[in-house]
Each structure stands twice: as structure tokens, then as C-alpha cells.
Design a protein around this motif. Structure first.
Motif, mmCIF file in Angstrom:
data_model
loop_
_atom_site.group_PDB
_atom_site.id
_atom_site.type_symbol
_atom_site.label_atom_id
_atom_site.label_comp_id
_atom_site.label_asym_id
_atom_site.label_seq_id
_atom_site.Cartn_x
_atom_site.Cartn_y
_atom_site.Cartn_z
ATOM 1 N N GLY A 1 0.958 -1.695 -0.536
ATOM 2 C CA GLY A 1 -0.232 -0.125 -0.015
ATOM 3 C C GLY A 1 1.007 1.504 -0.430
ATOM 4 N N TRP B 1 2.733 2.040 -3.946
ATOM 5 C CA TRP B 1 1.343 2.934 -4.444
ATOM 6 C C TRP B 1 1.376 4.003 -4.339
ATOM 7 C CZ3 TRP B 1 -2.590 -1.269 -2.878
ATOM 8 C CH2 TRP B 1 -2.759 -3.353 -3.488
ATOM 9 N N CYS C 1 -10.651 -6.184 -4.083
ATOM 10 C CA CYS C 1 -9.934 -5.521 -2.453
ATOM 11 C C CYS C 1 -10.116 -6.326 -1.097
ATOM 12 C CB CYS C 1 -11.683 -4.538 -2.742
ATOM 13 S SG CYS C 1 -11.052 -3.679 -4.378
ATOM 14 N N ASN D 1 -6.792 -8.345 -0.570
ATOM 15 C CA ASN D 1 -5.843 -7.077 -0.894
ATOM 16 C C ASN D 1 -5.590 -6.013 0.001
ATOM 17 O OD1 ASN D 1 -3.439 -8.383 -3.289
ATOM 18 N ND2 ASN D 1 -4.999 -7.735 -4.292
ATOM 19 N N LEU E 1 -4.936 -1.569 0.610
ATOM 20 C CA LEU E 1 -5.607 -0.874 0.791
ATOM 21 C C LEU E 1 -5.620 -0.015 1.760
ATOM 22 C CD1 LEU E 1 -8.443 -2.446 -1.600
ATOM 23 C CD2 LEU E 1 -6.974 -0.661 -2.280
ATOM 24 N N TYR F 1 -2.783 1.586 2.314
ATOM 25 C CA TYR F 1 -2.553 2.568 0.710
ATOM 26 C C TYR F 1 -3.832 4.158 1.921
ATOM 27 C CZ TYR F 1 -4.043 4.307 -3.297
ATOM 28 O OH TYR F 1 -4.354 5.286 -4.834
ATOM 29 N N THR G 1 -3.348 0.255 -7.759
ATOM 30 C CA THR G 1 -3.424 -0.600 -7.343
ATOM 31 C C THR G 1 -3.860 -1.519 -8.088
ATOM 32 O OG1 THR G 1 -5.291 0.471 -7.227
ATOM 33 C CG2 THR G 1 -4.275 1.181 -5.344
ATOM 34 N N SER H 1 -2.980 -6.063 -8.306
ATOM 35 C CA SER H 1 -3.654 -6.323 -7.855
ATOM 36 C C SER H 1 -4.026 -7.287 -9.721
ATOM 37 C CB SER H 1 -4.772 -5.737 -7.886
ATOM 38 O OG SER H 1 -3.898 -5.261 -6.575
#
Length: 251
Positions: free
Chosen positions: A11, A14, A172, A175, A179, A182, A232, A236
């Protein structure tokens, strides 16, 4: 196309990649983001149909900004035509993107209406407005998760609209740690930049100057955040074969 599960620390990567890519092409990426915002504002002025048209174009616009980031990350200068990438990949992909837009519009209108009803029970008007806004945002959260990866899955992997929404939710969820990091990372960046600009503006010219500086800074930060969304998605999912649209950058 297969799902990649990344560690939570990704995260922060990113966030860093979004900032670095934006700094690499600030004029182009900021200009495209502001162009998108200008179109949204103009469309929103259309009576009755404005919100419907705006919602219909949200997935395509999101895809356009992601495609612009992919161009910049690949060392290329993103041209304004990249914003309509969703409609340059063939009729089937364009139709699928509009289907996503219709689903988003219905979902957003339903969440907004329900949010207004559920948040309307407080005594004062100001409290009612704040409550409605909070409830509306909360109800939009599932919609954001469904559409986080969906436009990119439709465009770059040819996934049908319904499956793209499902795969976006699964990605989502799988992960979620990355996130969350992030989101917290970007929250920290926004707070840090806002604090610094507020202090500098306040010392240089008082509260008025501080507020004047904060508005364009917030827009630039929003443009920078939108730049990071591409990464992201890129991390993924992995393509099983070469990308099917030669005109657009591969994830």
C-alpha cells in the motif's frame, strides 16, 4: 487474468509510485485531471439529465485517468485523447463500459436517496445535512469497492461487466491489508501537506492566504491520488496473455 495477493506494505509502495509518476509528468496528469473535473462541472449543470450523464461516464473517466497514468509510468506523454480510451477499444468494450456506467448511476442515486432519508432525522438543518452526507458516503463505500477495479478489468482484460464487479470486490477483499495501508498512507500525506501549507500560508499572509493556497493544493493532491489508483490495479491482477488493445498501454 489472475489475482495477485500482495503484502500490506505494498500500500505504501502504491502511494510512493503515484507521487513519483505525478512528479514525472505533473503538467500532463494535472491537466487531464482538471479537464475531467471541468467536464463533470459542465455536465452537472444540465437540468435533470446532468447527474445521470455524469454517473454514466464515471467508469469511463476513471479508466481514462488510469490509462494516462500507465502512459506516464511507461515514459510516454499522455495526450488528452487518453481520457476517451474506454471508447477507443472497440464497440464491445465501449458498450460494456456504458453498462458499468448505468449500474454505477443506479447504485449512486439509490445510495444518495437512501442516505438523505436515513440522515434526515436530526433536529437542526445543519446536523441533518452533516448526517445525510456521512450516511450517503457510507452507503457509497460498497459501490466504490465494486468499481475500484471494474473499469480496468473490462478495458484491459475484456471481463464482462457483472464479473468485473465481482472480481473487483474479491480483489479488494484479498488485498484489504494493502488497501488499508494505502488509504492511511494517503491520509497521512494529505494531513502533512495541509499542515505545512496552513502554517506557511498563515505565517506569510494570515488565514485568508492560507485558505487561498489550500484550494489549489487540495486539487493537486486529488490529482496525485488519482494517479496512484492505476498501481493498485496493476499489482492486483496479472494478464495471462498479451493485451488485446494495441492502442492502449498494458497493465
Amino acid at each position: 487474468m489472475k489475482l495477485n495477493v500482495v503484502p500490506p506494505r505494498t500500500g505504501l509502495l502504491w502511494v510512493r509510485l503515484g507521487i513519483q509518476t505525478f512528479v514525472r509528468q505533473p503538467l500532463a496528469l494535472a491537466g487531464l485531471f482538471f479537464m475531467y473535473m471541468a467536464v463533470v462541472i459542465v455536465i452537472s449543470q444540465i437540468p435533470v439529465l446532468g447527474p445521470l450523464i455524469g454517473g454514466l461516464l464515471v467508469p469511463a473517466a476513471t479508466l481514462g485517468l488510469m490509462a494516462a497514468t500507465a502512459e506516464a509510468a511507461g515514459g510516454r506523454f499522455p495526450l488528452p485523447t487518453v481520457l476517451v480510451s474506454a471508447f477507443r477499444a472497440g464497440r464491445q468494450r465501449a458498450r460494456a463500459m456504458l453498462v458499468l456506467g448505468a449500474i454505477y448511476t443506479v447504485g449512486s442515486l439509490a445510495a444518495t436517496t437512501l442516505g438523505g432519508l436515513l440522515g434526515g432525522g436530526t433536529p437542526s438543518g445543519a446536523q441533518r445535512s452533516d448526517a445525510s452526507t456521512f450516511v450517503t458516503l457510507l452507503l457509497h463505500l460498497p459501490l466504490f469497492i465494486m468499481f475500484w477495479h471494474a473499469p480496468a478489468l473490462v478495458h484491459w482484460h475484456g471481463v464482462p461487466p457483472a464479473k468485473s464487479l465481482f472480481f473487483s470486490v474479491v480483489a479488494c477483499w484479498r488485498n484489504l491489508g494493502a488497501l488499508l495501508v494505502y488509504g492511511l498512507g494517503w491520509m497521512g500525506v494529505f494531513i502533512a501537506v495541509g499542515t505545512v501549507l496552513g502554517l506557511v500560508g498563515g505565517l506569510a499572509g494570515g488565514a485568508g492566504l492560507a485558505r487561498t493556497v489550500m484550494v489549489p493544493a487540495a486539487l493537486l493532491m486529488a490529482a496525485m491520488f488519482s494517479t496512484s489508483i492505476w498501481f493498485t490495479f496493476r499489482d492486483s491482477f496479472a494478464a495471462d496473455a498479451a493485451p488485446s488493445t494495441a492502442a492502449d498501454p498494458a497493465p
